[in-house]
Design a protein around this motif. Structure first.
Motif, PDB file in Angstrom:
ATOM      1  N   UNK A   1      16.014  20.838 -48.003  1.00 23.35           N
ATOM      2  CA  UNK A   1      14.656  20.658 -47.469  1.00 23.35           C
ATOM      3  C   UNK A   1      13.881  21.972 -47.426  1.00 23.35           C
ATOM      4  N   UNK A   2      12.606  21.877 -47.728  1.00 25.45           N
ATOM      5  CA  UNK A   2      11.702  23.024 -47.666  1.00 25.45           C
ATOM      6  C   UNK A   2      10.294  22.474 -47.518  1.00 25.45           C
ATOM      7  N   UNK A   3       9.323  23.345 -47.448  1.00 28.23           N
ATOM      8  CA  UNK A   3       7.942  22.892 -47.313  1.00 28.23           C
ATOM      9  C   UNK A   3       7.576  21.995 -48.494  1.00 28.23           C
ATOM     10  N   UNK A   4       7.154  20.789 -48.193  1.00 24.26           N
ATOM     11  CA  UNK A   4       6.774  19.844 -49.238  1.00 24.26           C
ATOM     12  C   UNK A   4       7.911  18.970 -49.722  1.00 24.26           C
ATOM     13  N   UNK A   5       9.139  19.297 -49.320  1.00 26.70           N
ATOM     14  CA  UNK A   5      10.307  18.497 -49.745  1.00 26.70           C
ATOM     15  C   UNK A   5      11.251  18.334 -48.553  1.00 26.70           C
ATOM     16  N   UNK A   6      10.863  17.536 -47.609  1.00 27.66           N
ATOM     17  CA  UNK A   6      11.652  17.365 -46.393  1.00 27.66           C
ATOM     18  C   UNK A   6      12.720  16.282 -46.511  1.00 27.66           C
ATOM     19  N   UNK A   7      12.539  15.363 -47.446  1.00 31.41           N
ATOM     20  CA  UNK A   7      13.485  14.249 -47.571  1.00 31.41           C
ATOM     21  C   UNK A   7      13.922  14.084 -49.021  1.00 31.41           C
ATOM     22  N   UNK A   8      14.922  13.228 -49.225  1.00 33.17           N
ATOM     23  CA  UNK A   8      15.425  12.895 -50.562  1.00 33.17           C
ATOM     24  C   UNK A   8      15.986  14.106 -51.295  1.00 33.17           C
ATOM     25  N   UNK A   9      16.487  15.086 -50.552  1.00 37.68           N
ATOM     26  CA  UNK A   9      17.108  16.247 -51.169  1.00 37.68           C
ATOM     27  C   UNK A   9      18.617  16.032 -51.271  1.00 37.68           C
ATOM     28  N   UNK A  10      19.276  16.948 -51.984  1.00 38.03           N
ATOM     29  CA  UNK A  10      20.728  16.876 -52.087  1.00 38.03           C
ATOM     30  C   UNK A  10      21.366  16.993 -50.706  1.00 38.03           C
ATOM     31  N   UNK A  11      20.810  17.833 -49.838  1.00 39.02           N
ATOM     32  CA  UNK A  11      21.358  17.982 -48.488  1.00 39.02           C
ATOM     33  C   UNK A  11      21.275  16.661 -47.711  1.00 39.02           C
ATOM     34  N   UNK A  12      20.166  15.941 -47.833  1.00 39.62           N
ATOM     35  CA  UNK A  12      20.061  14.630 -47.190  1.00 39.62           C
ATOM     36  C   UNK A  12      21.193  13.709 -47.652  1.00 39.62           C
ATOM     37  N   UNK A  13      21.455  13.732 -48.961  1.00 42.60           N
ATOM     38  CA  UNK A  13      22.509  12.884 -49.522  1.00 42.60           C
ATOM     39  C   UNK A  13      23.896  13.343 -49.074  1.00 42.60           C
ATOM     40  N   UNK A  14      24.110  14.646 -49.025  1.00 40.13           N
ATOM     41  CA  UNK A  14      25.405  15.188 -48.614  1.00 40.13           C
ATOM     42  C   UNK A  14      25.723  14.842 -47.161  1.00 40.13           C
ATOM     43  N   UNK A  15      24.711  14.900 -46.307  1.00 37.16           N
ATOM     44  CA  UNK A  15      24.924  14.583 -44.889  1.00 37.16           C
ATOM     45  C   UNK A  15      25.328  13.128 -44.693  1.00 37.16           C
ATOM     46  N   UNK A  16      24.866  12.261 -45.569  1.00 37.04           N
ATOM     47  CA  UNK A  16      25.275  10.848 -45.506  1.00 37.04           C
ATOM     48  C   UNK A  16      26.719  10.698 -45.977  1.00 37.04           C
ATOM     49  N   UNK A  17      27.085  11.485 -46.979  1.00 42.36           N
ATOM     50  CA  UNK A  17      28.415  11.379 -47.581  1.00 42.36           C
ATOM     51  C   UNK A  17      29.483  12.097 -46.761  1.00 42.36           C
ATOM     52  N   UNK A  18      29.138  13.251 -46.144  1.00 44.06           N
ATOM     53  CA  UNK A  18      30.115  14.106 -45.477  1.00 44.06           C
ATOM     54  C   UNK A  18      29.879  14.167 -43.974  1.00 44.06           C
ATOM     55  N   UNK A  19      30.975  14.215 -43.222  1.00 46.84           N
ATOM     56  CA  UNK A  19      30.872  14.415 -41.780  1.00 46.84           C
ATOM     57  C   UNK A  19      30.665  15.894 -41.446  1.00 46.84           C
ATOM     58  N   UNK A  20      31.198  16.765 -42.303  1.00 47.03           N
ATOM     59  CA  UNK A  20      31.140  18.194 -42.009  1.00 47.03           C
ATOM     60  C   UNK A  20      30.628  18.963 -43.211  1.00 47.03           C
ATOM     61  N   UNK A  21      29.741  19.921 -42.937  1.00 42.13           N
ATOM     62  CA  UNK A  21      29.268  20.876 -43.935  1.00 42.13           C
ATOM     63  C   UNK A  21      29.167  22.235 -43.253  1.00 42.13           C
ATOM     64  N   UNK A  22      29.351  23.307 -43.984  1.00 42.18           N
ATOM     65  CA  UNK A  22      29.296  24.636 -43.384  1.00 42.18           C
ATOM     66  C   UNK A  22      27.913  24.891 -42.788  1.00 42.18           C
ATOM     67  N   UNK A  23      27.874  25.714 -41.737  1.00 45.59           N
ATOM     68  CA  UNK A  23      26.612  25.971 -41.052  1.00 45.59           C
ATOM     69  C   UNK A  23      26.065  27.362 -41.248  1.00 45.59           C
ATOM     70  N   UNK A  24      26.654  28.142 -42.149  1.00 40.19           N
ATOM     71  CA  UNK A  24      26.256  29.537 -42.315  1.00 40.19           C
ATOM     72  C   UNK A  24      24.790  29.674 -42.700  1.00 40.19           C
ATOM     73  N   UNK A  25      24.293  28.777 -43.555  1.00 39.52           N
ATOM     74  CA  UNK A  25      22.904  28.887 -44.002  1.00 39.52           C
ATOM     75  C   UNK A  25      21.919  28.101 -43.138  1.00 39.52           C
ATOM     76  N   UNK A  26      22.344  27.688 -41.955  1.00 41.49           N
ATOM     77  CA  UNK A  26      21.419  27.056 -41.021  1.00 41.49           C
ATOM     78  C   UNK A  26      21.302  25.552 -41.206  1.00 41.49           C
ATOM     79  N   UNK A  27      20.464  24.951 -40.378  1.00 42.99           N
ATOM     80  CA  UNK A  27      20.376  23.493 -40.324  1.00 42.99           C
ATOM     81  C   UNK A  27      19.644  22.888 -41.524  1.00 42.99           C
ATOM     82  N   UNK A  28      18.853  23.674 -42.223  1.00 40.35           N
ATOM     83  CA  UNK A  28      18.130  23.153 -43.386  1.00 40.35           C
ATOM     84  C   UNK A  28      18.970  23.193 -44.654  1.00 40.35           C
TER      85      UNK A  28
END
Length: 304
Positions: A102-129
């Motif tokens: 997600x970034x300005x102008x692309x808040x949804x339908x990103x790879x991160x949105x899809x990964x969060x649906x698929x995975x319970x855990x993802x690393x947090x080093x790069x923040x919530x976005x």
């Protein structure tokens, strides 16, 4: 915020404060701990210090652990092509047209949105976005990238990127007949002074190195090239190929005004090789050229 403290013992004399905290606070990675210094959350004897401070015997070290920032990126059931997965990492073959995070102008339908649906855990080093995201590829570039499920895996992968031991190879169709079979483009990349939305080769930029090999020449008007990244600057291959006079076909930002309609640039991250950050096994993956890419090749071969 919690406020733990620690007294430095004689054996720890001269130890960097960030390393000491990594040893003392085993629940947090060194990257996470570095962010505490940025926020002035670490003090020694009541004074804030930098991460390279050398500890002295009997120093009183205090730190505050920031509350976990609530995740505000929505999980969405978006199909993604996962080519490998275990408890620490996964490798995705990203489709052209999908934004990585997600970034300005692309808040949804990103790879991160899809990964969060698929995975319970993802690393947090790069923040919530950008949970799990170790490296990126552009929206309209397709191909392979590795995602970290935990901070330990993330740090191991990031270290390989830093040491340039992770191998990332791309294939591209470019305008023009490149006269050399092999070449290296060593030219710094930074924000364009004329257009801040674009990147450019500039003396003020960061070091950027791209190696290329001509795979096929097409009717003296196009070339198919393999590009190997030594560094990972924003839009690096696209900027470098334009810089040497052979822009990528269909590139809306750096390409020719008159180009083949590809709905984005003809650039595909087809090969990825790295050491598993936990098991240390050497992993290697290849993703076939997407249909969009192969159709462009077919059209060029038929039309010219």
């Amino acid at each position: 915020m919690s406020e733990p403290q620690y007294i430095v013992n004689e054996a720890e004399q001269g130890t960097r404060i960030d390393k000491l905290l990594t040893n003392v606070t085993s629940d947090y990675s060194r990257s996470q701990i570095r962010t505490w210094f940025d926020k002035n959350l670490v003090t020694v004897n009541g004074k804030t210090v930098k991460p390279n401070y050398k500890c002295q015997t009997a120093d009183k070290v205090e730190w505050m652990v920031p509350e976990v920032e609530p995740l505000d990126v929505v999980a969405k059931n978006i199909p993604i092509d996962i080519v490998y997965e275990d408890k620490d990492i996964l490798v995705v073959n990203k489709a052209s047209g999908m934004v990585v995070h997600p970034s300005a102008g692309h808040q949804e339908d990103t790879l991160v949105n899809a990964l969060l649906y698929h995975c319970d855990d993802l690393s947090g080093i790069n923040g919530v976005k950008r949970p799990g995201i170790v490296h990126r590829i552009d929206k309209d570039t397709s191909g392979l990238l590795v995602v970290a499920k935990n901070d330990l895996a993330h740090e191991g992968l990031a270290e390989q990127l830093k040491k340039k031991s992770m191998k990332r190879d791309y294939k591209a169709i470019v305008h023009g007949d490149i006269p050399h079979d092999y070449g290296t483009i060593d030219a710094p990349i930074g924000r364009s002074e004329k257009n801040r939305q674009l990147m450019d080769v500039t003396e003020k930029g960061k070091s950027a190195v791209t190696h290329f090999e001509v795979i096929e020449r097409l009717h003296e008007k196009f070339s198919v090239v393999k590009c190997v990244l030594e560094t990972g600057r924003t839009h690096q291959i696209r900027v470098h190929m334009k810089y040497i006079g052979f822009p990528i076909v269909g590139d809306p930002k750096y390409g020719q005004r008159k180009s083949i309609d590809v709905d984005g640039q003809a650039l595909h991250a087809y090969h990825l090789q790295f050491e598993h950050p936990i098991t240390k096994e050497l992993l290697e993956f290849e993703a076939p050229l997407p249909t969009k890419f192969t159709k462009v090749l077919e059209n060029i071969r038929k039309s010219y």
